[in-house]
Design an enzyme around this catalytic site. Structure first.
Site: not given
Ligand SMILES: NC(=O)c1ccc[n+]([C@@H]2O[C@H](COP(=O)([O-])OP(=O)(O)OC[C@H]3O[C@@H](n4cnc5c(N)ncnc54)[C@H](OP(=O)(O)O)[C@@H]3O)[C@@H](O)[C@H]2O)c1
Length: 326
Positions: A22-24, A26, A28, A195
């Site tokens: 999921g590195a495209n 956020g 990642g 979640y």
């Molecule tokens: N943001 C926060 O405040 C926060 C807080 C605590 C923990 N986290 C954790 O941090 C991690 C990264 O999240 P983020 O905040 O950076 O969110 P994000 O910007 O929505 O990034 C999520 C990534 O996961 C990918 N993804 C979603 N569904 C997928 C699937 N079925 N197969 C493969 N990849 C998939 C997305 O790809 P697409 O672009 O294709 O959708 C995107 O690259 C998550 O595990 C989240 O639970 C985030």
């Protein structure tokens, strides 16, 4: 004001191989970009080739910009060593296809960052029959890790599995019989709780997997990146998120990547396992009592192996159980 923590700028050998799911976008995206900018070979495991390729171009453009600006700690590469492999965590077949594609490269694997995730979601089941959030955030990452462990255990010292969890796990209670949530009707299914539970399972996996890997070259850690302004927030109640924004400063995605990068590359963390990091600081005491409950961890472990029984091969079962299946 920016947070006070960051990560050390280290020079990573070009043959140090890191996978970030999921590195495209956020957290990642910045995690993969910075690890690549410090010299490592990075594979971004994403479900959309188009979004992943765009991300790689952007990473390279930003790398050149950082070089121009004289940013400290960048590798001498002209172009980042980042490539894309398809991974859709909503399909166990897709995980297996990723594993096959990775094995064909013959690369070693030193760091696996299980970062991909979705937020609150309505009740939905995957083609494998699993609750969607459970599978995307936890189960597929478990399968991926399991299949990559035979490579990691033979890739030399200091190999790390990093599970990007979150502080929300503290509100997710473990109930074995509710993992799939099939007893709930659509209107009573609590997607936010699912979640939170998925983030809980990742910390539980850290403890139970480390028990099996004790004494090996592979360590598992887990982390909370902080509250970060990413697309993930769109899945949550906007009123509650706005309220939270008034109480805590949300990080920008680059800052949100620091805890993951630190866990992946900080030389002082070599050999460190069973630690839950928050803001790059060890914070295992903030892992909930359910997360640290060994009985629950083992129940989840057994249930996970049951869900994955058709996808586990002998070499993997041997590492996970210490025994051959025959
Ligand atoms: N943001 C926060 O405040 C926060 C807080 C605590 C923990 N986290 C954790 O941090 C991690 C990264 O999240 P983020 O905040 O950076 O969110 P994000 O910007 O929505 O990034 C999520 C990534 O996961 C990918 N993804 C979603 N569904 C997928 C699937 N079925 N197969 C493969 N990849 C998939 C997305 O790809 P697409 O672009 O294709 O959708 C995107 O690259 C998550 O595990 C989240 O639970 C985030």
């Amino acid at each position: 004001m920016a947070s006070q923590h960051s990560f050390p700028r280290v020079s990573l050998p070009h043959d140090r191989v890191v996978i970030v799911t999921g590195a495209n976008q956020g957290i990642g995206y910045h995690t993969a970009k910075w690890i690549a900018m410090m010299g490592a070979t990075v594979i971004i495991a994403c479900r959309s080739e188009e979004r992943a390729k765009q991300a790689i171009s952007q990473m390279n453009a930003e790398f050149l910009e950082e070089k121009k600006n004289g940013t400290e700690g960048l590798s001498d590469l002209e172009k980042l060593n980042v490539s894309f492999m398809r991974l859709d965590n909503s399909s166990l077949q897709s995980v297996m296809a990723f594993v096959t594609e990775f094995k064909v490269t013959g690369l070693k694997l030193h760091v696996l960052i299980c970062n991909a995730g979705i937020g609150r979601h309505k009740q939905e089941y995957t083609e494998d029959g699993n609750e969607l959030i459970f599978q995307v955030n936890y189960l597929s990452h478990f399968l991926l890790t399991a299949h990559l462990l035979p490579i990691m255990t033979t890739s030399g010292p200091d190999c790390r599995v990093i599970l990007v969890s979150g502080a929300q796990h503290q509100f997710g209670h473990f109930r074995l019989e509710e993992i799939q949530g099939k007893q709930f009707k659509e209107e009573t299914f609590d997607g936010l709780h699912y979640y939170r539970r998925s983030k809980l399972y990742q910390i539980m996996q850290m403890f139970s997997m480390n028990r099996r890997l004790a004494g090996s070259n592979v360590t598992v850690t887990s982390l909370h990146p902080g509250a970060v302004e990413t697309g993930l927030l769109d899945a949550f109640d906007p009123v509650k998120i706005d309220k939270q924004r008034k109480e805590v400063r949300f990080k920008q995605p680059f800052e949100g990547s620091w805890t993951s990068i630190n866990a992946a590359i900080n030389p002082s963390l070599s050999g460190v396992r069973d630690v839950f990091f928050a803001d790059s600081q060890p914070s295992t005491e903030s892992a909930s009592t359910d997360a640290r409950n060994e009985t629950y961890q083992e129940q989840l472990w057994e249930y996970t192996l049951t869900c994955l029984k058709d996808f586990l091969t002998d070499d993997v079962i041997e590492i996970l159980t210490g025994q051959s299946s025959k």
